[in-house]
Design an enzyme around this catalytic site. Structure first.
Site, short mmCIF file in Angstrom:
data_model
loop_
_atom_site.label_atom_id
_atom_site.label_comp_id
_atom_site.label_asym_id
_atom_site.label_seq_id
_atom_site.Cartn_x
_atom_site.Cartn_y
_atom_site.Cartn_z
N GLY A 108 38.04 -21.33 10.15
CA GLY A 108 36.62 -21.40 9.80
C GLY A 108 35.97 -22.69 10.29
N GLY A 110 34.49 -22.97 13.00
CA GLY A 110 33.35 -22.68 13.85
C GLY A 110 33.72 -22.45 15.29
N SER A 111 34.76 -21.63 15.53
CA SER A 111 35.18 -21.43 16.91
C SER A 111 34.11 -20.71 17.72
CB SER A 111 36.48 -20.65 16.96
OG SER A 111 36.36 -19.47 16.21
N SER A 112 33.35 -19.79 17.11
CA SER A 112 32.36 -19.07 17.92
C SER A 112 31.21 -19.98 18.31
CB SER A 112 31.88 -17.81 17.23
OG SER A 112 31.66 -18.03 15.89
N ALA A 114 31.42 -23.30 18.68
CA ALA A 114 31.94 -24.29 19.63
C ALA A 114 32.11 -23.66 21.02
CB ALA A 114 33.27 -24.86 19.14
N ASP A 155 26.00 -24.66 12.73
CA ASP A 155 27.25 -24.85 13.47
C ASP A 155 26.98 -25.14 14.95
OD1 ASP A 155 26.23 -22.28 13.63
OD2 ASP A 155 28.12 -21.26 13.25
O1 PMV Z 1 31.43 -19.77 7.00
P1 PMV Z 1 30.88 -20.80 7.89
O2 PMV Z 1 31.72 -22.03 7.94
O3 PMV Z 1 30.56 -20.28 9.24
O4 PMV Z 1 29.51 -21.29 7.26
C1 PMV Z 1 28.47 -20.41 6.91
C2 PMV Z 1 27.36 -21.20 6.29
C3 PMV Z 1 26.21 -20.38 5.73
O5 PMV Z 1 25.24 -21.30 5.21
C4 PMV Z 1 26.70 -19.52 4.57
C5 PMV Z 1 25.56 -19.48 6.77
C6 PMV Z 1 24.74 -20.20 7.79
O6 PMV Z 1 24.50 -19.60 8.85
O7 PMV Z 1 24.29 -21.34 7.57
#
Ligand code: PMV
Length: 324
Positions: A108, A110-112, A114, A155
């Site tokens: 989790g 954030g590979s997509s 990055a 992200d």
């Molecule tokens: O699950 P992650 O680490 O990709 O984070 C999602 C974060 C959210 O606030 C729930 C969604 C978003 O797009 O900001």
């Protein structure tokens, strides 16, 4: 230029999860687990991708077929972004893309995002298209929305700007916090469960529609926590940062996005003296974070004893960069 390689970092959400989707701020830090993308032209009208770390080899499509149904999940973001790029900058010949990852997509981090940012940077550099960070953001965010339909883009911002950011979607505010050598004393524990972010985001959306007042007031409280956390982080007041994390976690629990494993790891870190802890991201699984003060070793041992996997990652990492 024959070939360009760029890399971009992963991310961890520190504060403001979910509320950021509805226009509230969040705080995110870049994680130095990078994804690298190499792009070169291939002389034929074909898009070719090798992404062994995402379980995909020798994937190819004609330029005319880009973005059509049947694209495997691992290539969706890259393929949509490339399609958008060609709409603006038409080309006769295609490209070969190779990606490599420092980390597994299951954590989790954030590979997509990055991979999207690393690819976008390498692609635009190869074609001599100079973009500001905000323009690069717009290109990448568009691809995310094409594929996922929802998301704040926090992200993408972390992968582009790096460091630690106070962020309002979609990159309306991007405020870097702390200096270049800023250290964030956090412990990161992986639950062992892969969370599905879009599902959790949609679940919160359903709750918001059903109970706009209750959920709206949770978001307003989270907003205040994010603003307070911004000050506490800059002041390096880790005790305060921890208290705010714990408060943020209580509000996330009220949104029903935490989970048994997350709660256990969070409790274990607080029981071992951490100033505070919370889930990071959409919830359901993935990672939790805890202030690793006053005793990092004790806190990390407690996380492991509770069944978590301690991730030794460097935070506040550098944003996207050209490698060669
Ligand atoms: O699950 P992650 O680490 O990709 O984070 C999602 C974060 C959210 O606030 C729930 C969604 C978003 O797009 O900001």
């Amino acid at each position: 230029m024959k070939e360009v390689t760029a890399s971009a970092p992963g991310k961890l959400m520190l504060f403001g999860d979910h509320a950021v989707v509805y226009g509230h701020p969040c705080i995110v830090t870049a994680v130095d687990q990078r994804i690298t993308a190499t792009v070169r032209k291939n002389g034929v009208d074909i898009f070719h991708l090798d992404a062994p770390d995402m379980g995909l080899s020798a994937y190819s499509r004609t330029l005319a077929d880009l973005g059509k149904k049947g694209t495997p999940k691992a290539v969706c973001f890259i393929e949509h972004l490339y399609k958008r790029f060609l709409e603006k900058h038409p080309q006769q010949e295609g490209i070969v893309v190779t990606t490599r990852s420092d980390f597994s997509s299951q954590f989790g981090f954030g590979s997509s995002s990055a991979v999207t940012v690393a690819f976008a940077k390498a692609l635009t550099t190869l074609y001599g298209v100079e973009l500001t960070n905000h323009e690069l953001f717009t290109l990448c965010y568009q691809a995310v929305i094409d594929v996922q339909g929802i998301g704040s883009g926090f992200d993408i911002a972390a992968a582009i700007w790096g460091g630690t950011l106070y962020y309002v979607a979609p990159a309306k505010t991007v405020n870097p916090l702390g200096g270049e050598r800023f250290e964030l004393p956090l412990a990161v524990g992986y639950t062992g469960i892969k969370a599905d972010t879009p599902t959790l985001v949609r679940m919160v959306e359903t709750q918001y529609q059903a109970e706009p007042e209750r959920v709206g007031s949770i978001f307003a409280d989270i907003h205040q926590i994010v603003d307070d956390a911004q000050q506490a982080i800059v002041a390096q007041d880790w005790q305060k940062v921890g208290q705010l994390m714990t408060k943020n976690q209580e509000l996330l629990q009220q949104l029903n996005v935490s989970g048994v494993q997350l709660d256990e790891l969070i409790q274990a870190s607080v029981d071992s003296g951490s100033y505070g802890a919370k889930l990071s991201g959409a919830g359901g699984g993935d990672c939790m974070i805890a202030v690793a003060e006053p005793d990092r070793q004790k806190i990390e041992s407690a996380l492991e004893a509770a069944g978590g996997q301690v991730m030794h990652v460097k935070l506040h990492a550098e944003g996207v960069r050209i490698e060669s």
